[in-house]
Write a protein that holds these residues in place. Structure first.
Motif, PDB file in Angstrom:
ATOM      1  N   ALA A  52       0.843  -1.278   0.122  1.00  0.00           N
ATOM      2  CA  ALA A  52       0.111   0.049   0.163  1.00  0.00           C
ATOM      3  C   ALA A  52       0.814   1.173   0.106  1.00  0.00           C
ATOM      4  CB  ALA A  52      -0.916   0.148   1.117  1.00  0.00           C
ATOM      5  N   ARG A  53       1.929   1.328   0.744  1.00  0.00           N
ATOM      6  CA  ARG A  53       2.939   2.333   0.654  1.00  0.00           C
ATOM      7  C   ARG A  53       3.599   2.545  -0.687  1.00  0.00           C
ATOM      8  NH1 ARG A  53       5.891   1.448   6.461  1.00  0.00           N
ATOM      9  NH2 ARG A  53       4.509   2.727   7.690  1.00  0.00           N
ATOM     10  N   ALA A  58       3.768   5.786  -5.490  1.00  0.00           N
ATOM     11  CA  ALA A  58       3.700   5.841  -7.098  1.00  0.00           C
ATOM     12  C   ALA A  58       2.637   7.018  -7.239  1.00  0.00           C
ATOM     13  CB  ALA A  58       3.255   4.437  -7.383  1.00  0.00           C
ATOM     14  N   LEU A  59       1.457   6.932  -6.593  1.00  0.00           N
ATOM     15  CA  LEU A  59       0.512   7.896  -6.806  1.00  0.00           C
ATOM     16  C   LEU A  59       1.036   9.260  -6.503  1.00  0.00           C
ATOM     17  CD1 LEU A  59      -2.454   6.296  -5.781  1.00  0.00           C
ATOM     18  CD2 LEU A  59      -2.190   6.678  -7.907  1.00  0.00           C
ATOM     19  N   LEU A  60       1.762   9.415  -5.413  1.00  0.00           N
ATOM     20  CA  LEU A  60       2.509  10.875  -5.163  1.00  0.00           C
ATOM     21  C   LEU A  60       3.442  11.281  -6.284  1.00  0.00           C
ATOM     22  CD1 LEU A  60       2.831  10.446  -1.498  1.00  0.00           C
ATOM     23  CD2 LEU A  60       1.155  11.903  -2.423  1.00  0.00           C
ATOM     24  N   GLU A  61       4.165  10.484  -6.995  1.00  0.00           N
ATOM     25  CA  GLU A  61       5.191  10.654  -7.978  1.00  0.00           C
ATOM     26  C   GLU A  61       4.261  11.104  -9.047  1.00  0.00           C
ATOM     27  OE1 GLU A  61       7.823   7.613  -8.454  1.00  0.00           O
ATOM     28  OE2 GLU A  61       8.549   7.610  -6.584  1.00  0.00           O
ATOM     29  N   ARG A  62       2.855  10.650  -9.247  1.00  0.00           N
ATOM     30  CA  ARG A  62       2.146  11.058 -10.500  1.00  0.00           C
ATOM     31  C   ARG A  62       1.706  12.529 -10.576  1.00  0.00           C
ATOM     32  NH1 ARG A  62      -1.466   6.272 -11.763  1.00  0.00           N
ATOM     33  NH2 ARG A  62      -2.324   8.088 -13.097  1.00  0.00           N
ATOM     34  N   LEU A  63       1.394  12.935  -9.279  1.00  0.00           N
ATOM     35  CA  LEU A  63       0.849  14.218  -8.898  1.00  0.00           C
ATOM     36  C   LEU A  63       1.771  15.386  -9.594  1.00  0.00           C
ATOM     37  CD1 LEU A  63      -0.520  14.233  -5.518  1.00  0.00           C
ATOM     38  CD2 LEU A  63      -1.946  14.057  -7.520  1.00  0.00           C
TER      39      LEU A  63
END
Length: 75
Positions: A52-53, A58-63
């Protein structure tokens, strides 16, 4: 002086000790099984947390990068 135990009294006490020993062995086996199950569950939860981390990272890097907000005071 203490009264010596009769052979029957000694035999009875030994029998009680054997029964108690057997009970403790069963309890120990059950507790050992519980420890193994909880260890497995803990390891599984740690693995899920790690996954989950990784997904959150990965989602934070896409922001997109966000520029600092301009406030009225700084104008």
């Amino acid at each position: 002086m203490a009264t010596p135990f009769t052979p029957d009294q000694i035999a009875e006490r030994v029998e009680r000790l054997l029964v108690r020993h057997a009970e403790l062995q069963r309890t120990n086996a059950l507790l050992t099984d519980q420890v193994a199950a909880l260890t497995h569950e803990r390891d599984s939860l740690k693995s899920r947390l790690s996954a989950a981390r990784a997904r959150v990272d990965a989602l934070l890097e896409r922001l997109p990068a966000v520029a600092p907000a301009v406030t009225k005071e700084s104008e």
